[in-house]
Motif scaffolding. Structure first.
Motif, PDB file in Angstrom:
ATOM      1  N   THR A  15       0.859  -1.188   0.000  1.00  6.10           N
ATOM      2  CA  THR A  15       0.000   0.000   0.000  1.00  6.10           C
ATOM      3  C   THR A  15       0.896   1.238   0.000  1.00  6.10           C
ATOM      4  N   HIS A  16       0.292   2.374  -0.224  1.00  3.90           N
ATOM      5  CA  HIS A  16       1.052   3.621  -0.224  1.00  3.90           C
ATOM      6  C   HIS A  16       1.742   3.859   1.119  1.00  3.90           C
ATOM      7  N   HIS A  43       4.679   4.372  -5.964  1.00  3.72           N
ATOM      8  CA  HIS A  43       3.245   4.669  -5.855  1.00  3.72           C
ATOM      9  C   HIS A  43       2.510   4.298  -7.142  1.00  3.72           C
ATOM     10  N   GLY A  44       3.181   4.432  -8.286  1.00  5.53           N
ATOM     11  CA  GLY A  44       2.571   4.008  -9.538  1.00  5.53           C
ATOM     12  C   GLY A  44       2.348   2.510  -9.574  1.00  5.53           C
ATOM     13  N   VAL A  46       1.784   0.619  -6.979  1.00  2.00           N
ATOM     14  CA  VAL A  46       0.661   0.335  -6.075  1.00  2.00           C
ATOM     15  C   VAL A  46      -0.673   0.602  -6.762  1.00  2.00           C
ATOM     16  N   ASP A  47      -0.746   1.683  -7.541  1.00  2.00           N
ATOM     17  CA  ASP A  47      -2.011   2.085  -8.163  1.00  2.00           C
ATOM     18  C   ASP A  47      -2.317   1.353  -9.465  1.00  2.00           C
ATOM     19  N   ASP A  48      -1.307   0.821 -10.127  1.00  2.00           N
ATOM     20  CA  ASP A  48      -1.500   0.243 -11.458  1.00  2.00           C
ATOM     21  C   ASP A  48      -2.350  -1.026 -11.375  1.00  2.00           C
ATOM     22  N   PRO A  49      -3.479  -1.070 -12.081  1.00  2.00           N
ATOM     23  CA  PRO A  49      -4.346  -2.260 -12.012  1.00  2.00           C
ATOM     24  C   PRO A  49      -3.727  -3.492 -12.676  1.00  2.00           C
TER      25      PRO A  49
END
Length: 336
Positions: A15-16, A43-44, A46-49
């Motif tokens: 997680t972030h 962070h990218g 973590v967010d990338d689906p």
């Protein structure tokens, strides 16, 4: 596996909030000789689906990470990187950690795409003897797809921009990629002749040449150049930048066989970098055509007067069909 060790382990998604714990564990000041992408891209990821970013905690402390990318609608995955805490290295824990993650990875892939990937892509540093030993231990049927030459140069962009225009005058013209250009890239005259196995390398990561992947790279902010040859292009390159513990890195990934086109791609990317950034920039130039390695070195050092840095590496890009291996066993990855 050691039952006591397993009872103390937790496998979970990053997680972030894990940023600082991961940076403390991952040694970004020394990974890739200090040119580590992880601080900029954490962070990218973590967010990338399409990214599976897992951590192993031991007694509540992050001691291991593992990053995979899912590609082409779930058809393939890229084993991006793994990192282990220094205090755990050399103690034969990596197999245990990877094995503990394997079920989680496969379940996540199934959740994301509805199927298990058919192909795994891995990069191997040719100097990493420890990874060769892991490959031998698991007897995995990797197939070499290409040899990747990575060279590092640094340059102060501020006082030297004017030199670039004169150097570019005698080189072939390039244009920024547009969606319509895909029709000049898909014919075998380019896709089979210039690319290794029909795969692109972008900031070290393999992609299948396809319209959806090109669209994704454009949306991600890649600066993409192509020559104007018809009916099929003869060259393609990708550029982009991020900060590392040692300063700004700009990657230049060149796919071509022609010396003049190779030089044109380098200098056009350098001009793009200088239009956006000031101060010292480290250029990471990647070519898969062996004969272009000396061309890049001579052009950058003798003509552009870049400083060559002693961090060059050679990598093998391996491909593994999942049907040829028991996916219950771990697949070791390069720390690249």
């Amino acid at each position: 596996m050691d039952e006591d060790l397993l009872s103390r382990m937790t496998v979970r998604e990053a997680t972030h909030d894990d940023y600082q714990a991961v940076m403390t564990m991952a040694s970004p000041d020394t990974f890739r000789d200090g040119f580590d992408y992880l601080p900029a891209k954490f962070h990218g990821f973590v967010d990338d689906p399409d990214t599976v970013f897992l951590l192993v905690e031991l007694d509540g402390e992050v001691v291991f990470l593992d990053v995979h990318f899912l590609r082409d609608g779930g058809e393939s995955w890229v084993a991006k990187t793994m990192r282990m805490a220094k205090k755990m290295q050399g103690r034969r824990f990596s197999r245990t950690f990877i094995a503990a993650m394997r079920v989680r990875h496969l379940a996540k892939f199934l959740e994301m795409s509805g199927r298990h990937p058919k192909v795994v892509h891995v990069l191997r540093d040719t100097e990493r003897q420890d990874l060769k030993r892991l490959d031998n231990a698991y007897d995995l049927p990797f197939k070499t797809k290409s040899v990747i030459n990575v060279m590092y140069f640094c340059w102060d962009a501020t006082p030297r921009k004017d030199r670039l225009t004169d150097a570019q005058m005698c080189l072939p013209a390039l244009v920024p990629y547009r969606p319509a250009d895909i029709h000049r890239l898909l014919p075998p005259a380019f896709s089979a002749t210039v690319l290794s196995g029909g795969l692109l390398l972008v900031d070290w990561d393999p992609y299948k040449l396809s319209e959806p992947n090109m669209k994704k790279l454009v949306e991600a902010g890649c600066y993409i150049l192509v020559d104007s040859n018809v009916p099929a292009a003869k060259s393609l390159s990708f550029g982009g930048s991020y900060m590392t513990p040692r300063g700004r890195v700009y990657h230049i990934d060149i796919h071509c066989k022609d010396e003049a086109l190779c030089k044109a791609h380098i200098i056009t990317h350098v001009k793009n970098a200088c239009s956006q950034y000031t101060g010292m920039i480290t250029f990471c130039v990647v070519v898969t055509e062996k004969k272009l390695k000396d061309v890049v070195m001579t052009f950058c050092v003798q003509y552009l007067h870049f400083k060559h840095l002693p961090h060059d590496h050679t990598y093998h890009h391996y491909k593994l069909k999942t049907d040829d291996v028991d996916m219950g066993q771990p697949i070791p990855k390069a720390k690249y």
